[in-house]
Design a protein around this motif. Structure first.
Motif, PDB file in Angstrom:
ATOM      1  N   LYS A   1       0.836  -1.195   0.000  1.00 34.84           N
ATOM      2  CA  LYS A   1       0.000   0.000   0.000  1.00 34.84           C
ATOM      3  C   LYS A   1       0.874   1.249   0.000  1.00 34.84           C
ATOM      4  O   LYS A   1       1.978   1.253   0.526  1.00 34.84           O
ATOM      5  CB  LYS A   1      -0.863   0.050   1.252  1.00 34.84           C
ATOM      6  CG  LYS A   1      -1.991  -0.920   1.282  1.00 34.84           C
ATOM      7  CD  LYS A   1      -2.802  -0.713   2.560  1.00 34.84           C
ATOM      8  CE  LYS A   1      -3.952  -1.676   2.642  1.00 34.84           C
ATOM      9  NZ  LYS A   1      -4.738  -1.461   3.864  1.00 34.84           N
TER      10      LYS A   1
ATOM     11  N   GLN B   1       0.440   5.928  -0.399  1.00 38.84           N
ATOM     12  CA  GLN B   1      -0.429   7.093  -0.358  1.00 38.84           C
ATOM     13  C   GLN B   1       0.126   8.128  -1.330  1.00 38.84           C
ATOM     14  O   GLN B   1       1.309   8.456  -1.276  1.00 38.84           O
ATOM     15  CB  GLN B   1      -0.455   7.664   1.062  1.00 38.84           C
ATOM     16  CG  GLN B   1      -1.459   8.755   1.283  1.00 38.84           C
ATOM     17  CD  GLN B   1      -2.856   8.214   1.514  1.00 38.84           C
ATOM     18  OE1 GLN B   1      -3.056   7.052   1.804  1.00 38.84           O
ATOM     19  NE2 GLN B   1      -3.842   9.071   1.348  1.00 38.84           N
TER      20      GLN B   1
ATOM     21  N   THR C   1      -3.737  12.505  -1.155  1.00 35.51           N
ATOM     22  CA  THR C   1      -4.829  11.956  -0.348  1.00 35.51           C
ATOM     23  C   THR C   1      -5.393  10.663  -0.929  1.00 35.51           C
ATOM     24  O   THR C   1      -6.368  10.126  -0.422  1.00 35.51           O
ATOM     25  CB  THR C   1      -5.971  12.993  -0.226  1.00 35.51           C
ATOM     26  OG1 THR C   1      -6.439  13.314  -1.542  1.00 35.51           O
ATOM     27  CG2 THR C   1      -5.510  14.249   0.485  1.00 35.51           C
TER      28      THR C   1
ATOM     29  N   PRO D   1      -5.104   6.729  -1.706  1.00 38.28           N
ATOM     30  CA  PRO D   1      -4.391   5.476  -1.433  1.00 38.28           C
ATOM     31  C   PRO D   1      -4.273   4.651  -2.713  1.00 38.28           C
ATOM     32  O   PRO D   1      -5.093   4.767  -3.621  1.00 38.28           O
ATOM     33  CB  PRO D   1      -5.287   4.778  -0.415  1.00 38.28           C
ATOM     34  CG  PRO D   1      -6.645   5.327  -0.667  1.00 38.28           C
ATOM     35  CD  PRO D   1      -6.457   6.731  -1.194  1.00 38.28           C
TER      36      PRO D   1
END
Length: 78
Positions: free
Chosen positions: A47, A49, A52, A54
């Motif tokens: 994961k 970012q 804002t 993801p």
């Protein structure tokens, strides 16, 4: 090249993440750099970012990727 593989809920954490090395630095203008290096023999998926938003990122074996974020929280172009 920034190549997200899909929304953040798609299979993050696959591959051997212990073989992904991460280094960070901050430039004098406030730009933050994150460099990732996959020392493994298989792709690692994790994961991330982007501002804002993801995302899930796939880092191929032996690949290096550099992400930037400009001061003020605005993502830069990798």
């Amino acid at each position: 090249m920034f190549t997200p593989v899909g929304p953040a809920d798609e299979q993050p954490g696959s591959g051997d993440l212990s073989q992904v090395q991460r280094r960070t630095a901050t430039l004098s203008d406030g730009t933050q750099l994150t460099a990732l290096y996959n020392t493994g023999t298989s792709a690692a998926t994790f994961k991330g970012q982007w501002g804002t938003t993801p995302y899930v990122y796939r880092l191929p074996p032996t690949a290096v990727e550099i992400f930037t974020e400009r001061s003020g929280g605005r993502p830069g172009r990798p």
